[in-house]
Design a protein around this motif. Sequence first.
Motif, mmCIF file in Angstrom:
data_model
loop_
_atom_site.group_PDB
_atom_site.id
_atom_site.type_symbol
_atom_site.label_atom_id
_atom_site.label_comp_id
_atom_site.label_asym_id
_atom_site.label_seq_id
_atom_site.Cartn_x
_atom_site.Cartn_y
_atom_site.Cartn_z
ATOM 1 N N ARG A 137 0.815 -1.220 0.000
ATOM 2 C CA ARG A 137 0.000 0.000 0.000
ATOM 3 C C ARG A 137 0.846 1.268 0.000
ATOM 4 O O ARG A 137 0.425 2.312 0.481
ATOM 5 C CB ARG A 137 -0.927 -0.022 1.225
ATOM 6 N N THR B 207 3.454 4.296 -1.873
ATOM 7 C CA THR B 207 3.326 5.218 -3.004
ATOM 8 C C THR B 207 4.092 4.693 -4.215
ATOM 9 O O THR B 207 4.188 5.375 -5.228
ATOM 10 C CB THR B 207 3.811 6.629 -2.599
ATOM 11 N N GLY C 268 -1.780 6.304 5.787
ATOM 12 C CA GLY C 268 -1.520 7.001 4.532
ATOM 13 C C GLY C 268 -2.476 6.490 3.471
ATOM 14 O O GLY C 268 -2.618 5.280 3.284
ATOM 15 N N HIS D 29 -4.124 6.599 -0.595
ATOM 16 C CA HIS D 29 -3.877 6.901 -2.006
ATOM 17 C C HIS D 29 -5.174 6.732 -2.783
ATOM 18 O O HIS D 29 -5.969 5.846 -2.477
ATOM 19 C CB HIS D 29 -2.832 5.953 -2.595
ATOM 20 N N GLY E 130 -1.169 10.463 -3.880
ATOM 21 C CA GLY E 130 -1.139 10.367 -2.423
ATOM 22 C C GLY E 130 0.134 11.000 -1.884
ATOM 23 O O GLY E 130 0.996 11.417 -2.655
ATOM 24 N N THR E 131 0.227 11.133 -0.560
ATOM 25 C CA THR E 131 -0.494 10.377 0.444
ATOM 26 C C THR E 131 -0.836 11.291 1.606
ATOM 27 O O THR E 131 -0.550 12.505 1.544
ATOM 28 C CB THR E 131 0.321 9.156 0.910
ATOM 29 N N THR E 132 -1.424 10.721 2.677
ATOM 30 C CA THR E 132 -1.820 11.489 3.866
ATOM 31 C C THR E 132 -1.061 10.975 5.086
ATOM 32 O O THR E 132 -0.261 10.044 4.996
ATOM 33 C CB THR E 132 -3.328 11.337 4.109
ATOM 34 N N GLU F 173 -9.427 12.433 4.327
ATOM 35 C CA GLU F 173 -8.196 12.103 3.609
ATOM 36 C C GLU F 173 -8.429 12.098 2.094
ATOM 37 O O GLU F 173 -7.624 12.619 1.320
ATOM 38 C CB GLU F 173 -7.680 10.731 4.059
ATOM 39 N N ILE G 47 -6.693 14.781 -0.653
ATOM 40 C CA ILE G 47 -5.903 14.392 -1.829
ATOM 41 C C ILE G 47 -6.497 14.989 -3.096
ATOM 42 O O ILE G 47 -5.779 15.588 -3.919
ATOM 43 C CB ILE G 47 -5.819 12.853 -1.940
#
Length: 549
Positions: A69, A71, A261, A263, A300-302, A319, A323
Amino acid sequence: MHSKALEAEGSIFDRDKFVAQLKHETITWDIIVVGGGATGLGVAVDAASRGYKTLLLEQSDYAKGTSSRSTKLVHGGVRYLAQGDVSLVYEALRERGLLLQNAPHLVHVQPFVIPSYSLFNQGFYGIGLKVYDWMAGKYRFKKTELLGKKKVQELLPNVDEKGLKGGIIYYDGQFDDARLAVNLAQTCAEQGGVLLNYFKVTGLLKDANGKVAGVKARDLESSEEYELKAKVVINATGVFVNDVLQMDKPAQDPLVRPSQGVHVVLDKSFLKSDTALMIPKTPDGRVLFAVPWHDHVLVGTTDTPLNTASLEPTALEDEINFILDTAGQYMTRKPHRTDVLSVFAGLRPLAAPAKGTNSTKEISRSHKLIVADSGLVTITGGKWTTYRKMAEDTLAEAITIGKLPAKPCVTADLKIHGYAKPQPAPDYLDVYGSDADGIKALIKQQPELSQQLIAEFPNTQAEVVWAVRHEMARTIEDVLARRMRVLFLNAKAAIDMAPAVATIMASELGLSEAWKQNQVNSFIKLANQYLLEVYDPTYTKVNSTSQVA
Protein backbone atom coordinates in the motif's frame (compact mmCIF):
# COMPACT_ATOMS: atom_id res chain seq x y z
CA MET A 1 -6.12 -28.75 1.12
CA HIS A 2 -5.17 -30.73 -1.97
CA SER A 3 -3.37 -28.71 -4.58
CA LYS A 4 -2.64 -29.32 -8.23
CA ALA A 5 0.38 -27.14 -7.56
CA LEU A 6 1.98 -30.30 -6.19
CA GLU A 7 1.69 -31.72 -9.68
CA ALA A 8 3.19 -28.68 -11.36
CA GLU A 9 6.69 -28.94 -12.71
CA GLY A 10 9.36 -28.05 -10.19
CA SER A 11 7.54 -25.32 -8.26
CA ILE A 12 9.97 -24.53 -5.44
CA PHE A 13 7.51 -22.08 -3.86
CA ASP A 14 4.71 -24.40 -2.82
CA ARG A 15 2.69 -24.06 0.38
CA ASP A 16 1.66 -27.73 0.57
CA LYS A 17 5.26 -28.87 0.31
CA PHE A 18 6.32 -26.44 3.03
CA VAL A 19 3.51 -27.56 5.37
CA ALA A 20 4.48 -31.19 4.78
CA GLN A 21 8.06 -30.27 5.66
CA LEU A 22 6.94 -28.80 9.00
CA LYS A 23 4.93 -31.93 9.77
CA HIS A 24 7.61 -34.46 8.96
CA GLU A 25 10.82 -32.70 9.98
CA THR A 26 11.39 -31.90 13.64
CA ILE A 27 14.26 -29.42 13.60
CA THR A 28 15.41 -26.36 15.47
CA TRP A 29 15.39 -23.46 13.05
CA ASP A 30 18.27 -21.00 13.16
CA ILE A 31 15.86 -18.14 12.56
CA ILE A 32 12.08 -17.83 12.61
CA VAL A 33 10.80 -14.57 11.12
CA VAL A 34 7.32 -13.42 12.13
CA GLY A 35 5.80 -11.19 9.44
CA GLY A 36 5.72 -11.41 5.65
CA GLY A 37 5.92 -7.77 4.63
CA ALA A 38 8.94 -5.96 3.19
CA THR A 39 10.90 -6.12 6.44
CA GLY A 40 10.25 -9.77 7.27
CA LEU A 41 10.84 -10.93 3.71
CA GLY A 42 14.09 -8.99 3.55
CA VAL A 43 15.28 -10.60 6.78
CA ALA A 44 14.31 -14.07 5.55
CA VAL A 45 16.13 -13.60 2.22
CA ASP A 46 19.26 -12.41 4.01
CA ALA A 47 19.17 -15.28 6.52
CA ALA A 48 18.51 -18.02 3.95
CA SER A 49 21.12 -16.67 1.52
CA ARG A 50 23.74 -16.89 4.29
CA GLY A 51 22.86 -20.55 4.76
CA TYR A 52 20.87 -20.32 8.00
CA LYS A 53 17.85 -22.61 8.44
CA THR A 54 15.11 -20.02 7.96
CA LEU A 55 11.34 -20.13 8.45
CA LEU A 56 9.00 -17.19 7.81
CA LEU A 57 5.39 -17.17 9.04
CA GLU A 58 2.76 -14.66 7.86
CA GLN A 59 -0.75 -14.49 9.34
CA SER A 60 -2.30 -13.36 6.05
CA ASP A 61 -0.76 -13.06 2.58
CA TYR A 62 2.68 -11.68 1.75
CA ALA A 63 2.55 -7.86 1.77
CA LYS A 64 -1.14 -7.88 2.73
CA GLY A 65 -0.54 -4.91 5.03
CA THR A 66 1.50 -1.75 4.55
CA SER A 67 3.94 -3.31 2.09
CA SER A 68 1.40 -3.47 -0.76
CA ARG A 69 0.00 0.00 0.00
CA SER A 70 2.97 2.31 -0.57
CA THR A 71 3.33 5.22 -3.00
CA LYS A 72 5.32 2.78 -5.22
CA LEU A 73 8.51 4.83 -4.95
CA VAL A 74 12.08 3.62 -4.51
CA HIS A 75 13.66 6.85 -3.36
CA GLY A 76 16.21 8.52 -1.17
CA GLY A 77 13.59 10.75 0.38
CA VAL A 78 13.75 14.36 -0.73
CA ARG A 79 11.83 15.51 2.36
CA TYR A 80 14.33 13.76 4.67
CA LEU A 81 17.07 15.80 3.05
CA ALA A 82 15.08 18.96 3.76
CA GLN A 83 14.81 17.78 7.39
CA GLY A 84 18.59 17.38 7.59
CA ASP A 85 18.61 13.57 7.87
CA VAL A 86 21.66 13.27 5.63
CA SER A 87 22.77 9.79 6.71
CA LEU A 88 19.35 8.31 5.96
CA VAL A 89 19.31 9.88 2.49
CA TYR A 90 22.80 8.54 1.73
CA GLU A 91 21.74 5.06 2.81
CA ALA A 92 18.46 5.15 0.88
CA LEU A 93 20.10 6.43 -2.33
CA ARG A 94 22.59 3.56 -2.24
CA GLU A 95 19.81 1.03 -1.62
CA ARG A 96 17.77 2.59 -4.43
CA GLY A 97 20.68 1.87 -6.78
CA LEU A 98 21.03 -1.72 -5.55
CA LEU A 99 17.31 -2.38 -6.04
CA LEU A 100 17.45 -1.18 -9.63
CA GLN A 101 20.51 -3.39 -10.12
CA ASN A 102 18.96 -6.53 -8.57
CA ALA A 103 15.32 -6.27 -9.70
CA PRO A 104 15.27 -4.32 -12.99
CA HIS A 105 12.03 -6.07 -14.02
CA LEU A 106 10.21 -4.30 -11.17
CA VAL A 107 12.20 -1.11 -10.55
CA HIS A 108 12.68 1.61 -13.13
CA VAL A 109 13.86 5.21 -13.31
CA GLN A 110 10.94 7.63 -13.02
CA PRO A 111 11.15 11.34 -13.93
CA PHE A 112 9.39 13.78 -11.57
CA VAL A 113 8.53 17.40 -12.25
CA ILE A 114 7.99 19.98 -9.50
CA PRO A 115 6.03 22.87 -11.01
CA SER A 116 7.16 26.21 -9.61
CA TYR A 117 4.86 29.18 -9.14
CA SER A 118 7.63 31.40 -7.72
CA LEU A 119 11.23 31.85 -8.86
CA PHE A 120 12.41 31.56 -5.26
CA ASN A 121 10.89 28.08 -4.91
CA GLN A 122 12.40 27.00 -8.19
CA GLY A 123 15.84 28.02 -7.00
CA PHE A 124 15.34 26.58 -3.52
CA TYR A 125 14.19 23.14 -4.68
CA GLY A 126 16.62 23.15 -7.58
CA ILE A 127 19.60 23.55 -5.25
CA GLY A 128 18.28 20.88 -2.89
CA LEU A 129 17.81 18.37 -5.69
CA LYS A 130 21.27 19.09 -7.08
CA VAL A 131 22.59 18.08 -3.64
CA TYR A 132 20.36 14.99 -3.83
CA ASP A 133 22.04 14.07 -7.15
CA TRP A 134 25.50 14.62 -5.71
CA MET A 135 24.77 12.44 -2.68
CA ALA A 136 23.71 9.52 -4.91
CA GLY A 137 27.24 9.38 -6.34
CA LYS A 138 27.71 6.40 -8.66
CA TYR A 139 24.09 5.40 -7.97
CA ARG A 140 22.74 8.63 -9.48
CA PHE A 141 20.01 8.00 -12.06
CA LYS A 142 19.94 11.17 -14.19
CA LYS A 143 20.81 14.82 -13.74
CA THR A 144 18.37 17.30 -12.16
CA GLU A 145 17.53 20.24 -14.43
CA LEU A 146 15.70 23.55 -14.15
CA LEU A 147 12.86 23.89 -16.65
CA GLY A 148 11.10 26.79 -18.29
CA LYS A 149 7.32 27.15 -18.25
CA LYS A 150 6.91 25.76 -21.76
CA LYS A 151 8.88 22.60 -20.99
CA VAL A 152 6.88 21.97 -17.80
CA GLN A 153 3.66 22.23 -19.80
CA GLU A 154 5.06 19.85 -22.40
CA LEU A 155 5.99 17.24 -19.75
CA LEU A 156 2.81 17.74 -17.70
CA PRO A 157 0.03 18.70 -20.17
CA ASN A 158 -2.57 18.84 -17.39
CA VAL A 159 -0.59 21.16 -15.09
CA ASP A 160 -2.29 24.40 -14.03
CA GLU A 161 -0.50 27.14 -16.00
CA LYS A 162 -1.91 30.10 -14.03
CA GLY A 163 1.09 31.77 -12.38
CA LEU A 164 3.44 28.98 -13.52
CA LYS A 165 7.05 30.21 -13.71
CA GLY A 166 8.87 26.99 -14.56
CA GLY A 167 9.88 23.87 -12.69
CA ILE A 168 12.49 21.27 -11.85
CA ILE A 169 12.86 17.76 -13.24
CA TYR A 170 14.59 15.14 -11.11
CA TYR A 171 14.76 11.34 -11.17
CA ASP A 172 13.92 8.69 -8.62
CA GLY A 173 12.79 5.07 -8.70
CA GLN A 174 9.37 3.51 -9.09
CA PHE A 175 8.35 -0.11 -8.50
CA ASP A 176 5.53 -2.57 -7.88
CA ASP A 177 5.63 -3.22 -4.13
CA ALA A 178 3.51 -6.37 -3.83
CA ARG A 179 5.17 -7.98 -6.87
CA LEU A 180 8.56 -7.34 -5.27
CA ALA A 181 7.32 -8.95 -2.05
CA VAL A 182 6.27 -12.11 -3.92
CA ASN A 183 9.60 -12.20 -5.74
CA LEU A 184 11.49 -11.83 -2.45
CA ALA A 185 9.53 -14.75 -1.01
CA GLN A 186 10.45 -16.82 -4.08
CA THR A 187 14.09 -15.75 -3.74
CA CYS A 188 14.10 -16.89 -0.11
CA ALA A 189 12.69 -20.29 -1.15
CA GLU A 190 15.37 -20.62 -3.83
CA GLN A 191 17.97 -20.01 -1.12
CA GLY A 192 16.55 -22.86 0.97
CA GLY A 193 14.11 -20.90 3.16
CA VAL A 194 10.63 -22.09 4.11
CA LEU A 195 7.76 -19.58 3.96
CA LEU A 196 4.10 -19.95 4.84
CA ASN A 197 1.23 -17.52 4.40
CA TYR A 198 -2.01 -17.86 6.38
CA PHE A 199 0.06 -19.21 9.27
CA LYS A 200 -0.49 -17.20 12.44
CA VAL A 201 1.95 -17.01 15.35
CA THR A 202 -0.14 -17.35 18.53
CA GLY A 203 2.55 -17.39 21.21
CA LEU A 204 6.24 -17.70 22.04
CA LEU A 205 8.06 -20.76 23.35
CA LYS A 206 10.51 -20.10 26.20
CA ASP A 207 13.22 -22.17 27.85
CA ALA A 208 13.81 -22.63 31.60
CA ASN A 209 15.68 -19.31 31.74
CA GLY A 210 12.84 -17.35 30.18
CA LYS A 211 14.61 -16.98 26.84
CA VAL A 212 12.60 -17.16 23.62
CA ALA A 213 13.13 -20.60 22.09
CA GLY A 214 10.57 -20.65 19.26
CA VAL A 215 6.93 -19.96 18.48
CA LYS A 216 3.48 -21.46 18.72
CA ALA A 217 1.61 -21.16 15.45
CA ARG A 218 -1.64 -22.15 13.76
CA ASP A 219 -2.20 -23.05 10.12
CA LEU A 220 -5.28 -20.95 9.39
CA GLU A 221 -6.29 -23.22 6.50
CA SER A 222 -6.29 -26.50 8.44
CA SER A 223 -6.52 -25.11 12.02
CA GLU A 224 -3.60 -27.39 12.92
CA GLU A 225 -1.39 -26.17 15.78
CA TYR A 226 2.42 -26.27 15.77
CA GLU A 227 5.27 -25.68 18.21
CA LEU A 228 8.35 -24.64 16.28
CA LYS A 229 11.77 -24.29 17.92
CA ALA A 230 14.32 -21.66 16.94
CA LYS A 231 17.62 -20.18 18.06
CA VAL A 232 16.34 -16.69 17.24
CA VAL A 233 12.85 -15.28 16.73
CA ILE A 234 12.57 -12.00 14.82
CA ASN A 235 9.47 -9.83 15.19
CA ALA A 236 9.06 -8.04 11.85
CA THR A 237 5.32 -7.41 11.95
CA GLY A 238 5.18 -3.68 11.15
CA VAL A 239 2.30 -1.93 12.88
CA PHE A 240 1.52 -5.23 14.65
CA VAL A 241 4.82 -5.41 16.55
CA ASN A 242 2.97 -4.70 19.80
CA ASP A 243 1.04 -7.97 19.46
CA VAL A 244 4.23 -10.07 19.42
CA LEU A 245 5.87 -7.93 22.13
CA GLN A 246 2.84 -8.58 24.34
CA MET A 247 3.34 -12.33 23.86
CA ASP A 248 6.82 -11.85 25.29
CA LYS A 249 5.94 -9.46 28.12
CA PRO A 250 2.20 -8.82 28.50
CA ALA A 251 2.47 -5.80 30.80
CA GLN A 252 4.71 -3.63 28.64
CA ASP A 253 3.54 -0.38 27.06
CA PRO A 254 2.89 -0.32 23.30
CA LEU A 255 5.95 0.47 21.20
CA VAL A 256 4.10 1.81 18.16
CA ARG A 257 0.91 3.53 17.16
CA PRO A 258 -0.23 3.44 13.53
CA SER A 259 -0.48 6.41 11.20
CA GLN A 260 -2.55 6.07 8.05
CA GLY A 261 -1.52 7.00 4.53
CA VAL A 262 -4.18 7.02 1.79
CA HIS A 263 -3.88 6.90 -2.01
CA VAL A 264 -6.48 7.35 -4.73
CA VAL A 265 -6.18 5.92 -8.24
CA LEU A 266 -7.42 7.79 -11.33
CA ASP A 267 -7.54 7.23 -15.06
CA LYS A 268 -4.25 8.01 -16.83
CA SER A 269 -5.92 10.96 -18.61
CA PHE A 270 -5.56 13.01 -15.42
CA LEU A 271 -1.80 13.16 -15.94
CA LYS A 272 -1.54 12.60 -19.71
CA SER A 273 2.15 11.88 -19.20
CA ASP A 274 4.80 9.33 -18.27
CA THR A 275 6.30 12.01 -16.02
CA ALA A 276 5.18 12.16 -12.38
CA LEU A 277 3.99 15.31 -10.63
CA MET A 278 5.54 16.12 -7.25
CA ILE A 279 4.04 18.76 -4.95
CA PRO A 280 6.79 19.46 -2.39
CA LYS A 281 4.70 21.01 0.39
CA THR A 282 1.05 20.42 1.21
CA PRO A 283 -1.03 22.02 3.99
CA ASP A 284 -0.26 19.06 6.31
CA GLY A 285 3.48 19.39 5.72
CA ARG A 286 3.86 16.27 3.56
CA VAL A 287 4.67 15.93 -0.11
CA LEU A 288 2.03 14.80 -2.59
CA PHE A 289 2.73 12.70 -5.66
CA ALA A 290 0.73 11.96 -8.80
CA VAL A 291 2.58 9.03 -10.35
CA PRO A 292 1.89 7.01 -13.52
CA TRP A 293 1.51 3.36 -12.48
CA HIS A 294 0.30 0.40 -14.54
CA ASP A 295 -1.43 2.68 -17.06
CA HIS A 296 -3.24 4.59 -14.28
CA VAL A 297 -2.38 7.53 -12.00
CA LEU A 298 -1.66 7.02 -8.30
CA VAL A 299 -2.13 10.11 -6.09
CA GLY A 300 -1.14 10.37 -2.42
CA THR A 301 -0.49 10.38 0.44
CA THR A 302 -1.82 11.49 3.87
CA ASP A 303 -0.66 11.17 7.48
CA THR A 304 -3.43 10.47 10.01
CA PRO A 305 -2.62 9.00 13.46
CA LEU A 306 -4.96 6.15 14.50
CA ASN A 307 -5.53 4.31 17.74
CA THR A 308 -5.71 0.77 16.37
CA ALA A 309 -4.07 -1.26 13.61
CA SER A 310 -6.01 -3.28 11.06
CA LEU A 311 -5.11 -5.59 8.17
CA GLU A 312 -7.67 -3.74 6.04
CA PRO A 313 -7.64 -0.05 7.05
CA THR A 314 -10.27 2.24 5.56
CA ALA A 315 -9.67 5.67 4.03
CA LEU A 316 -11.37 8.54 5.86
CA GLU A 317 -13.51 11.06 3.97
CA ASP A 318 -11.23 13.92 5.05
CA GLU A 319 -8.20 12.10 3.61
CA ILE A 320 -9.88 11.45 0.25
CA ASN A 321 -11.05 15.06 0.00
CA PHE A 322 -7.60 16.36 0.97
CA ILE A 323 -5.90 14.39 -1.83
CA LEU A 324 -8.44 15.37 -4.48
CA ASP A 325 -8.49 19.03 -3.43
CA THR A 326 -4.70 19.35 -3.21
CA ALA A 327 -4.04 17.59 -6.52
CA GLY A 328 -6.81 19.67 -8.12
CA GLN A 329 -4.96 22.88 -7.25
CA TYR A 330 -2.20 21.85 -9.67
CA MET A 331 -4.30 20.36 -12.49
CA THR A 332 -6.39 21.97 -15.22
CA ARG A 333 -8.67 18.92 -15.21
CA LYS A 334 -9.46 18.55 -11.54
CA PRO A 335 -10.27 15.08 -10.14
CA HIS A 336 -13.57 14.51 -8.34
CA ARG A 337 -14.97 11.67 -6.26
CA THR A 338 -16.71 10.18 -9.29
CA ASP A 339 -13.31 9.85 -11.01
CA VAL A 340 -11.79 7.63 -8.30
CA LEU A 341 -11.29 4.07 -9.57
CA SER A 342 -9.85 2.75 -6.33
CA VAL A 343 -8.82 4.12 -2.94
CA PHE A 344 -6.60 2.30 -0.47
CA ALA A 345 -5.02 2.94 2.90
CA GLY A 346 -1.81 1.73 4.51
CA LEU A 347 -0.43 2.07 8.02
CA ARG A 348 3.00 3.32 9.16
CA PRO A 349 4.45 2.68 12.62
CA LEU A 350 4.77 5.74 14.84
CA ALA A 351 6.32 5.77 18.27
CA ALA A 352 3.45 5.43 20.74
CA PRO A 353 2.73 8.62 22.73
CA ALA A 354 3.83 8.95 26.33
CA LYS A 355 1.13 8.49 28.96
CA GLY A 356 -0.99 11.57 29.44
CA THR A 357 -0.31 12.94 25.94
CA ASN A 358 -1.71 12.37 22.49
CA SER A 359 1.34 13.42 20.49
CA THR A 360 3.20 10.94 18.32
CA LYS A 361 6.68 10.93 16.92
CA GLU A 362 7.52 8.98 13.82
CA ILE A 363 9.96 6.15 14.33
CA SER A 364 13.07 6.99 12.34
CA ARG A 365 12.77 5.92 8.73
CA SER A 366 16.31 4.63 9.22
CA HIS A 367 14.60 1.86 11.29
CA LYS A 368 14.89 0.74 14.88
CA LEU A 369 16.18 -2.54 16.31
CA ILE A 370 15.16 -3.68 19.80
CA VAL A 371 16.39 -6.76 21.66
CA ALA A 372 14.26 -7.81 24.65
CA ASP A 373 15.68 -9.42 27.78
CA SER A 374 14.20 -12.68 26.50
CA GLY A 375 16.25 -12.45 23.30
CA LEU A 376 13.27 -11.56 21.08
CA VAL A 377 14.55 -9.35 18.25
CA THR A 378 12.17 -6.65 16.99
CA ILE A 379 12.79 -4.61 13.84
CA THR A 380 10.45 -1.72 13.03
CA GLY A 381 10.34 1.60 11.19
CA GLY A 382 12.19 1.94 7.91
CA LYS A 383 10.73 1.97 4.41
CA TRP A 384 10.62 -0.23 1.32
CA THR A 385 13.73 1.34 -0.22
CA THR A 386 15.94 0.35 2.70
CA TYR A 387 14.45 -3.11 3.37
CA ARG A 388 17.75 -4.85 2.43
CA LYS A 389 19.90 -2.74 4.77
CA MET A 390 17.35 -3.21 7.56
CA ALA A 391 17.67 -6.96 7.08
CA GLU A 392 21.46 -6.82 7.13
CA ASP A 393 21.44 -4.88 10.42
CA THR A 394 18.87 -7.28 11.90
CA LEU A 395 20.92 -10.35 10.97
CA ALA A 396 24.01 -8.85 12.63
CA GLU A 397 22.02 -8.71 15.87
CA ALA A 398 20.42 -12.13 15.38
CA ILE A 399 23.78 -13.84 14.84
CA THR A 400 24.95 -12.55 18.21
CA ILE A 401 21.72 -13.41 20.06
CA GLY A 402 21.47 -16.91 18.60
CA LYS A 403 25.21 -17.63 18.75
CA LEU A 404 25.06 -18.50 15.07
CA PRO A 405 28.24 -19.01 13.03
CA ALA A 406 29.16 -15.70 11.44
CA LYS A 407 28.58 -15.60 7.68
CA PRO A 408 28.84 -12.57 5.41
CA CYS A 409 25.82 -10.79 3.93
CA VAL A 410 25.48 -11.45 0.17
CA THR A 411 22.26 -9.59 -0.67
CA ALA A 412 23.91 -6.45 -2.10
CA ASP A 413 24.62 -8.44 -5.26
CA LEU A 414 21.88 -11.09 -5.04
CA LYS A 415 19.60 -11.04 -8.06
CA ILE A 416 15.94 -11.18 -7.02
CA HIS A 417 13.69 -13.88 -8.48
CA GLY A 418 12.41 -12.86 -11.90
CA TYR A 419 15.52 -10.79 -12.66
CA ALA A 420 15.39 -9.67 -16.27
CA LYS A 421 16.56 -6.52 -18.00
CA PRO A 422 13.78 -4.42 -19.56
CA GLN A 423 12.90 -5.28 -23.15
CA PRO A 424 12.92 -2.62 -25.91
CA ALA A 425 9.21 -3.22 -26.59
CA PRO A 426 7.31 -2.96 -23.27
CA ASP A 427 4.80 -5.70 -22.44
CA TYR A 428 2.39 -5.81 -19.51
CA LEU A 429 3.94 -9.17 -18.53
CA ASP A 430 7.27 -7.41 -17.90
CA VAL A 431 6.51 -7.27 -14.14
CA TYR A 432 6.94 -11.06 -14.10
CA GLY A 433 10.49 -10.70 -15.38
CA SER A 434 11.93 -14.06 -16.44
CA ASP A 435 8.71 -15.76 -15.26
CA ALA A 436 6.89 -14.21 -18.23
CA ASP A 437 8.36 -17.03 -20.32
CA GLY A 438 6.71 -19.55 -18.00
CA ILE A 439 3.31 -17.90 -18.43
CA LYS A 440 3.74 -17.86 -22.20
CA ALA A 441 4.73 -21.55 -22.15
CA LEU A 442 1.61 -22.31 -20.12
CA ILE A 443 -0.54 -20.63 -22.78
CA LYS A 444 1.26 -22.56 -25.50
CA GLN A 445 0.41 -25.83 -23.69
CA GLN A 446 -3.20 -24.75 -23.03
CA PRO A 447 -4.25 -22.08 -25.59
CA GLU A 448 -7.59 -21.55 -23.83
CA LEU A 449 -5.68 -19.94 -20.95
CA SER A 450 -4.92 -16.96 -23.22
CA GLN A 451 -8.47 -15.70 -22.67
CA GLN A 452 -8.65 -12.35 -20.86
CA LEU A 453 -10.51 -12.30 -17.54
CA ILE A 454 -12.40 -9.18 -18.67
CA ALA A 455 -12.02 -7.08 -21.81
CA GLU A 456 -10.87 -3.90 -19.99
CA PHE A 457 -7.67 -5.46 -18.58
CA PRO A 458 -5.04 -7.54 -20.39
CA ASN A 459 -4.71 -10.14 -17.59
CA THR A 460 -5.39 -13.71 -18.72
CA GLN A 461 -6.53 -16.98 -17.16
CA ALA A 462 -2.93 -18.22 -17.41
CA GLU A 463 -1.84 -15.66 -14.81
CA VAL A 464 -4.32 -17.05 -12.30
CA VAL A 465 -3.01 -20.58 -12.85
CA TRP A 466 0.56 -19.26 -12.50
CA ALA A 467 -0.28 -17.38 -9.29
CA VAL A 468 -1.64 -20.56 -7.69
CA ARG A 469 1.09 -22.90 -8.89
CA HIS A 470 4.14 -20.69 -8.49
CA GLU A 471 3.25 -17.66 -6.32
CA MET A 472 1.37 -19.25 -3.40
CA ALA A 473 -1.91 -17.41 -4.07
CA ARG A 474 -4.67 -18.94 -1.92
CA THR A 475 -7.62 -16.56 -2.33
CA ILE A 476 -9.20 -14.31 -4.96
CA GLU A 477 -7.83 -11.36 -3.05
CA ASP A 478 -4.27 -12.74 -3.24
CA VAL A 479 -4.59 -12.88 -7.03
CA LEU A 480 -6.45 -9.64 -7.77
CA ALA A 481 -4.92 -7.44 -5.07
CA ARG A 482 -1.27 -8.51 -4.91
CA ARG A 483 -0.39 -10.80 -7.85
CA MET A 484 -2.17 -8.75 -10.56
CA ARG A 485 -2.82 -5.43 -8.68
CA VAL A 486 -6.25 -4.95 -10.30
CA LEU A 487 -8.02 -4.27 -6.97
CA PHE A 488 -5.66 -1.33 -6.40
CA LEU A 489 -6.12 -0.01 -9.93
CA ASN A 490 -9.85 -0.42 -10.54
CA ALA A 491 -11.97 -2.06 -7.86
CA LYS A 492 -15.04 -2.44 -10.08
CA ALA A 493 -12.98 -4.29 -12.68
CA ALA A 494 -11.62 -6.55 -9.92
CA ILE A 495 -15.18 -7.39 -8.82
CA ASP A 496 -16.08 -8.28 -12.41
CA MET A 497 -13.04 -10.59 -12.61
CA ALA A 498 -13.79 -12.39 -9.34
CA PRO A 499 -16.07 -15.21 -10.60
CA ALA A 500 -13.64 -16.28 -13.34
CA VAL A 501 -10.73 -16.19 -10.91
CA ALA A 502 -12.67 -18.26 -8.36
CA THR A 503 -13.51 -20.91 -10.97
CA ILE A 504 -9.88 -21.29 -12.05
CA MET A 505 -8.56 -21.34 -8.47
CA ALA A 506 -11.09 -23.95 -7.36
CA SER A 507 -10.02 -26.15 -10.26
CA GLU A 508 -6.34 -25.73 -9.39
CA LEU A 509 -6.79 -26.24 -5.65
CA GLY A 510 -9.42 -28.96 -5.81
CA LEU A 511 -12.00 -26.91 -3.93
CA SER A 512 -15.81 -26.91 -3.89
CA GLU A 513 -18.61 -24.82 -5.35
CA ALA A 514 -19.31 -23.56 -1.83
CA TRP A 515 -15.71 -22.30 -1.56
CA LYS A 516 -16.09 -20.47 -4.88
CA GLN A 517 -19.34 -18.80 -3.81
CA ASN A 518 -17.94 -17.80 -0.44
CA GLN A 519 -14.77 -16.41 -2.04
CA VAL A 520 -16.67 -14.29 -4.55
CA ASN A 521 -19.05 -12.92 -1.90
CA SER A 522 -16.16 -12.12 0.46
CA PHE A 523 -14.18 -10.44 -2.29
CA ILE A 524 -17.10 -8.25 -3.40
CA LYS A 525 -17.51 -7.09 0.18
CA LEU A 526 -13.79 -6.34 0.46
CA ALA A 527 -13.51 -4.63 -2.94
CA ASN A 528 -16.36 -2.27 -2.09
CA GLN A 529 -14.13 -0.82 0.64
CA TYR A 530 -11.89 0.39 -2.20
CA LEU A 531 -14.78 2.24 -3.86
CA LEU A 532 -16.54 5.47 -2.92
CA GLU A 533 -19.89 4.06 -4.05
CA VAL A 534 -21.10 0.49 -3.52
CA TYR A 535 -20.86 -1.73 -6.58
CA ASP A 536 -22.50 -5.18 -6.50
CA PRO A 537 -23.33 -6.92 -9.78
CA THR A 538 -25.22 -9.51 -7.67
CA TYR A 539 -23.42 -12.69 -8.63
CA THR A 540 -26.07 -14.99 -7.17
CA LYS A 541 -24.23 -18.04 -8.43
CA VAL A 542 -20.68 -18.45 -9.63
CA ASN A 543 -20.43 -20.09 -13.04
CA SER A 544 -19.63 -23.69 -12.17
CA THR A 545 -18.22 -24.68 -15.55
CA SER A 546 -14.51 -24.07 -15.67
CA GLN A 547 -12.98 -23.02 -18.97
CA VAL A 548 -9.68 -24.38 -17.74
CA ALA A 549 -8.72 -27.79 -19.08
